[in-house]
Write an enzyme that holds these catalytic residues in place. Structure first.
Site, PDB file in Angstrom:
ATOM      1  N   VAL A 178       0.784   4.474   2.417  1.00 28.74           N
ATOM      2  CA  VAL A 178       1.262   5.086   3.660  1.00 28.74           C
ATOM      3  C   VAL A 178       2.051   4.073   4.490  1.00 28.74           C
ATOM      4  O   VAL A 178       3.059   4.414   5.113  1.00 28.74           O
ATOM      5  CB  VAL A 178       0.082   5.662   4.486  1.00 28.74           C
ATOM      6  CG1 VAL A 178       0.561   6.214   5.823  1.00 28.74           C
ATOM      7  CG2 VAL A 178      -0.658   6.736   3.700  1.00 28.74           C
ATOM      8  N   CYS A 179       1.631   2.825   4.480  1.00 25.14           N
ATOM      9  CA  CYS A 179       2.235   1.786   5.328  1.00 25.14           C
ATOM     10  C   CYS A 179       3.746   1.680   5.189  1.00 25.14           C
ATOM     11  O   CYS A 179       4.450   1.647   6.202  1.00 25.14           O
ATOM     12  CB  CYS A 179       1.576   0.437   5.074  1.00 25.14           C
ATOM     13  SG  CYS A 179      -0.208   0.442   5.361  1.00 25.14           S
ATOM     14  N   PRO A 180       4.302   1.646   3.970  1.00 21.60           N
ATOM     15  CA  PRO A 180       5.762   1.506   3.902  1.00 21.60           C
ATOM     16  C   PRO A 180       6.511   2.693   4.496  1.00 21.60           C
ATOM     17  O   PRO A 180       7.608   2.529   5.029  1.00 21.60           O
ATOM     18  CB  PRO A 180       6.056   1.343   2.415  1.00 21.60           C
ATOM     19  CG  PRO A 180       4.835   1.758   1.693  1.00 21.60           C
ATOM     20  CD  PRO A 180       3.694   1.605   2.648  1.00 21.60           C
ATOM     21  N   THR A 222       0.848  -1.191   0.000  1.00 26.91           N
ATOM     22  CA  THR A 222       0.000   0.000   0.000  1.00 26.91           C
ATOM     23  C   THR A 222       0.885   1.244   0.000  1.00 26.91           C
ATOM     24  O   THR A 222       2.079   1.160  -0.270  1.00 26.91           O
ATOM     25  CB  THR A 222      -0.953  -0.011   1.214  1.00 26.91           C
ATOM     26  OG1 THR A 222      -0.168  -0.148   2.403  1.00 26.91           O
ATOM     27  CG2 THR A 222      -1.956  -1.152   1.127  1.00 26.91           C
ATOM     28  N   LEU A 255       6.489   1.919   8.266  1.00 24.34           N
ATOM     29  CA  LEU A 255       7.325   0.768   8.594  1.00 24.34           C
ATOM     30  C   LEU A 255       8.809   1.094   8.430  1.00 24.34           C
ATOM     31  O   LEU A 255       9.643   0.637   9.218  1.00 24.34           O
ATOM     32  CB  LEU A 255       6.919  -0.436   7.744  1.00 24.34           C
ATOM     33  CG  LEU A 255       5.485  -0.938   7.982  1.00 24.34           C
ATOM     34  CD1 LEU A 255       5.150  -2.051   7.003  1.00 24.34           C
ATOM     35  CD2 LEU A 255       5.268  -1.379   9.412  1.00 24.34           C
TER      36      LEU A 255
END
Length: 187
Positions: free
Chosen positions: A46-48, A44, A51
Site C-alpha cells: 500500500v505504501c508506494p 511494501t 507515496l
C-alpha cells in the site's frame, strides 16, 4: 489522549532526498507548514501507492508553503535502495525521513512496538511546530493526498482567520462559518 496542540519533540534524522542523504532536524522544520506522513515500511504494497499519490501532489503542497516528510522506520540507505529499483518511488522529490530507532514514530504516538514499524499516520504541523490535525488508520487502508491537501489548506485558513471555521468539504473560496459567541466552546 489527543495530540492536537502538542509540540513536536527535538529530533535529528537522516533523509533521502534528491538522490542525496541530508540531515533533517526540528529546527529545520519550524517556520513553515509541514506534513509528517508515516507509513509502515519500504518495499511494501500500500505504501508506494500513497507515496506516489503524494509525489503527484507535491508541487501543490509546495505552492501553499507546506513541506512533505514521509517517515518510516527504515534507514536512509533502504530509502535509497527502494528509490533505485522502483519507478514509483523515483517520482518522489520530498524528503524521505529515516527513523530506524523509532524516535519520531514514538513522539507522534504511531510506533507499533512489537513490529518495529509505524502505523499509517498523517500529521499537519503548523509553523510553530505544533500538531493541528492528524489521522491514524489501519495499515491495510491507503490515504488520499487530495484530502490531506484540503485539510492543510483549511488548517492554514483557520490559523489566519481565527474567528471563522471550515465546514465539511470546505475548499478555498467556499463559505466558512462564524460561530456565535455562545457556541464557541461547543465546536
Amino acid at each position: 489522549m489527543s495530540l492536537i496542540g502538542k509540540e513536536i519533540g527535538e529530533f535529528k534524522v537522516q533523509s533521502f532526498v534528491n538522490n542525496e542523504f541530508k540531515e533533517v532536524t526540528k529546527e529545520g522544520v519550524l517556520g513553515k507548514w509541514a506534513v509528517f506522513f508515516f507509513y509502515p515500511a519500504d518495499f511494501t504494497f500500500v505504501c508506494p501507492t500513497e507515496l506516489e499519490d503524494l509525489a503527484d501532489k507535491y508541487e501543490d503542497f509546495k505552492k501553499i508553503g507546506c513541506e512533505i516528510y514521509s517517515v518510516s522506520c527504515d534507514t536512509h540507505f533502504v530509502h535509497k535502495a527502494w528509490h533505485d529499483v522502483s519507478k514509483t518511488i523515483k517520482k518522489i522529490q520530498y524528503p524521505m525521513l529515516a527513523d530506524p530507532t523509532g524516535t519520531l514514530a514514538r513522539d507522534f504516538d504511531v510506533m507499533i512496538e512489537e513490529n518495529g514499524l509505524a502505523e499509517r499516520g498523517s500529521f499537519i504541523i503548523n509553523p510553530e511546530g505544533k500538531i493541528v490535525a492528524y489521522e491514524v488508520i489501519a495499515g491495510n487502508v491507503g490515504r488520499n493526498a487530495d484530502e490531506l491537501f484540503r485539510r492543510v489548506q483549511a488548517s492554514q485558513f483557520v490559523a489566519e482567520h481565527g474567528d471563522e471555521v471550515c465546514p465539511a468539504k470546505w475548499k478555498p473560496g467556499a463559505e466558512t462559518l462564524k460561530p456565535s459567541l455562545n457556541l464557541v466552546g461547543l465546536l
